[in-house]
Scaffold this motif. Structure first.
Motif: not given
Length: 328
Positions: A32-34, A37-41, A270-274, A310-314
């Motif tokens: 997945a692109e996000t 490209n290391n735009r998420a944790r 926001t920032y990738p680690n969030n 999978i799951g997703v959150n901030v």
């Protein structure tokens, strides 16, 4: 003269579970692109739920948080709070029927290309799995941001795939500060910079966000195209025809995001680690299978299945801004 190939490609039935499934299941998720490209944790090895703990601080009058005047007692400022966010995984599966005769020419072309490059040609079965995983990665990218079915826990910008006020606020970024972009709906090359500036002004109200590594704008590819057009229009100097890839706004990166629909005039800051995406990879519960159904039903089909979660959150609900038409 083209060479004729006799199509007699056998596919051996096999189930890849646990570590054997990782190359395929991991590709379906991290492709997945996000994430790629290391735009998420990425959190791996999660079974059903994951808890993200964070330390928060209450702002004191005058702007200080943990600093106070020295005294003999060393009074506890009581400004520290432990917060937590929970990510719940959704069990997902891929189940595709693929005609051997249809994909065979593509595989042969890939073989020729890889042979010319000096690489070892991929096994046909592996090619089937890898091709399916690549498409699954595109779907995962969309699910991360839109929360569409089959996800039940919601995505970043919506809880059910619909991008409107109600569902944006119900998404995982629903706790972000809001920047009303009513005046800039729909996005165009003439107003995109103003829309991004409105989002940035809202983000500036919480300076800590701006200091986080990688903090930047997440927007659709259409909005990104408008952004590049706007930059090109403003640069009328001798180098106006420069490469605009990797361009930033006010010193912050602008991330074109395939998971954000082009029809949605929405921007997240926001920032990738969030942004946290959790998966059950490395738990032994992931699996990938090839089923040569052509051996049993007279067809020319192979079935490819994958099982993963999978799951997703901030991580910090308040560390971000969502810009959208919040009056519609």
């Amino acid at each position: 003269m083209s060479k004729k190939y006799n199509f007699d490609m056998d596919v051996v039935s096999g189930t890849y579970a646990g570590e054997l499934a990782l190359p395929y299941v991991t590709a379906a998720i991290t492709g997945a692109e996000t994430l790629k490209n290391n735009r998420a944790r990425l959190m791996e090895g999660v079974v059903y739920k994951a808890v993200i703990n964070n330390v928060g601080f209450n702002q004191q009058a005058g702007g200080a948080t943990v600093i106070q005047a020295a005294d003999c007692g060393g009074t506890d400022g009581a400004n520290t709070q432990l917060t937590e966010q929970i990510i719940t995984l959704d069990d997902l599966m891929v189940k595709e029927t693929i005609c051997r005769d249809t994909i065979f020419p593509t595989w042969m072309a890939a073989q020729g290309r890889m042979s010319r490059n000096g690489d070892i040609p991929a096994d046909f079965a592996q090619f089937l799995l890898a091709s399916t995983a690549a498409q699954a990665a595109n779907d995962v990218e969309s699910l991360i941001w839109t929360g569409a079915s089959p996800l039940t826990q919601g995505g970043l910008l919506s809880d059910d795939g619909t991008i409107d006020i109600t569902h944006v606020r119900a998404g995982q970024m629903g706790g972000f500060a809001e920047a009303d972009l009513t005046s800039f709906d729909p996005f165009t090359s003439s107003n995109i910079l103003s829309a991004m500036n409105a989002v940035f002004e809202q983000a500036s109200a919480s300076p800590g966000i701006l200091l986080q590594p990688g903090a930047g704008f997440y927007l659709s590819y259409e909005a990104y195209a408008f952004f590049q057009q706007a930059l090109a229009a403003q640069n009328t100097g001798p180098g106006y025809n420069q490469d605009l890839s990797g361009a930033n706004y006010l010193g912050y990166p602008v991330y074109p995001t395939a998971g954000i629909p082009n029809t949605a005039d929405i921007i997240a800051f926001t920032y990738p680690n969030n942004i946290v995406v959790a998966t059950n990879a490395y738990t032994g519960n992931e699996a990938a299978s090839l089923i040569p159904v052509y051996k049993y039903d007279g067809s020319d089909n192979v079935k490819v299945t994958m099982d993963f979660a999978i799951g997703v959150n901030v991580a910090v609900p308040g560390d971000g801004v969502v810009g959208f038409d919040f009056t519609a």
